[in-house]
Motif scaffolding. Structure first.
Motif, mmCIF file in Angstrom:
data_model
loop_
_atom_site.group_PDB
_atom_site.id
_atom_site.type_symbol
_atom_site.label_atom_id
_atom_site.label_comp_id
_atom_site.label_asym_id
_atom_site.label_seq_id
_atom_site.Cartn_x
_atom_site.Cartn_y
_atom_site.Cartn_z
ATOM 1 N N ASP A 61 25.615 39.115 27.937
ATOM 2 C CA ASP A 61 25.548 37.874 28.695
ATOM 3 C C ASP A 61 24.907 36.813 27.796
ATOM 4 O O ASP A 61 23.963 37.108 27.063
ATOM 5 N N PRO A 62 25.372 35.573 27.832
ATOM 6 C CA PRO A 62 24.777 34.545 26.965
ATOM 7 C C PRO A 62 23.303 34.292 27.244
ATOM 8 O O PRO A 62 22.603 33.736 26.398
ATOM 9 N N ARG A 63 22.803 34.718 28.402
ATOM 10 C CA ARG A 63 21.384 34.529 28.727
ATOM 11 C C ARG A 63 20.519 35.706 28.301
ATOM 12 O O ARG A 63 19.285 35.669 28.476
ATOM 13 N N THR A 64 21.135 36.756 27.732
ATOM 14 C CA THR A 64 20.378 37.911 27.259
ATOM 15 C C THR A 64 19.715 37.588 25.923
ATOM 16 O O THR A 64 20.299 36.917 25.070
ATOM 17 N N ASP A 65 18.477 38.091 25.750
ATOM 18 C CA ASP A 65 17.734 37.838 24.518
ATOM 19 C C ASP A 65 18.484 38.351 23.299
ATOM 20 O O ASP A 65 19.270 39.316 23.395
ATOM 21 N N PRO A 66 18.230 37.780 22.122
ATOM 22 C CA PRO A 66 18.757 38.359 20.881
ATOM 23 C C PRO A 66 18.290 39.809 20.752
ATOM 24 O O PRO A 66 17.202 40.167 21.225
ATOM 25 N N PRO A 67 19.090 40.662 20.129
ATOM 26 C CA PRO A 67 18.732 42.080 20.063
ATOM 27 C C PRO A 67 17.455 42.328 19.261
ATOM 28 O O PRO A 67 17.204 41.683 18.255
ATOM 29 N N ALA A 68 16.652 43.268 19.755
ATOM 30 C CA ALA A 68 15.468 43.758 19.042
ATOM 31 C C ALA A 68 15.789 45.184 18.602
ATOM 32 O O ALA A 68 15.274 46.160 19.154
ATOM 33 N N ARG A 69 16.664 45.306 17.597
ATOM 34 C CA ARG A 69 17.260 46.598 17.273
ATOM 35 C C ARG A 69 16.227 47.636 16.843
ATOM 36 O O ARG A 69 16.297 48.804 17.242
#
Length: 228
Positions: free
Chosen positions: A82-90
């Motif tokens: 979703d565009p509102r999801t945070d950038p990944p913290a892989r």
């Protein structure tokens, strides 16, 4: 009796400032170790490491807390971002999923807080709602609050038997429950606010932030008691 050692998952941050210094740091909001200490445990920070180190790390602990933080990468539950999801913290996703797996395999008591609850659900094959309106808080960096009602007869209800107002800051939540998990508390709008694995070792996730509530350490005390 020796106080149980409770490990708490921890951020890596690219830059933090203290005194004359500004350097990369392992960072954890103070509320987490303070809550562990108030509940009778010893707190240990667990910064991200290689997933192959998780079993050895968890084996040295009496209990594990997976702390709050950024959104879980939807790749872990097969969803489009979703565009509102945070950038990944892989790096953190990989480390904390490995910690959760090691705790479940080893029967080490586990408490997931906010992101930690969501990650527990994903680790067991569940999915998440990527955006909820009205849950994140009144402003960026400010906690909100709402009522959480326990499901009678559950592990969570044994610790907190009445409806309580809790500090909250999130915009994601459990959608499909992971394998074996039960929903054991709800918000007034029906959002799942706690999950647990019945029987066996203590495994509980809560959607809110008990480390921000100085008046109530019961959820953490339940973990520390299980770890003792």
């Amino acid at each position: 009796m020796a106080r149980p050692l409770i490990g708490i998952s921890t951020y890596w941050v690219g830059s933090a400032r203290w005194g004359a210094w500004e350097l990369p740091a392992a960072l954890l909001p103070a509320g987490y170790p303070l809550l562990v200490q108030r509940a009778g445990g010893l707190a240990a920070m667990l910064p991200p490491d290689g997933p192959e180190a998780a079993a050895q790390t968890v084996a040295r602990l009496d209990g594990l807390v997976v702390a709050g933080g950024p959104d879980v990468d939807p790749v872990h539950y097969g969803a489009e971002r979703d565009p509102r999801t945070d950038p990944p913290a892989r790096e953190r996703d990989t480390w904390e999923l490995a910690l959760i797996g090691a705790a479940l395999d080893g029967g080490v008591p586990l408490l997931g807080i906010c992101r930690g609850m969501q990650l527990l659900n994903v680790a067991l094959g569940g999915t998440l709602v990527q955006h909820l309106d009205g849950h994140r808080g009144p402003a960026a960096g400010a906690f909100g609050g709402h009522i959480v009602k326990p499901v009678p007869g559950t592990r969570y209800a044994a610790a907190v038997p009445e409806a309580v107002s809790v500090p909250t800051y999130h915009h994601q939540a459990v959608d499909t429950l992971g394998r074996g998990l039960l929903a054991t508390a709800y918000a007034e709008d029906g959002t799942t606010e706690a999950v647990e694995l019945p029987g066996g070792a203590f495994v509980l996730g809560v959607q809110w932030h008990p480390e921000m509530d100085d008046s109530d350490a019961r959820v953490m005390r339940a973990l520390v008691t299980a770890a003792s």
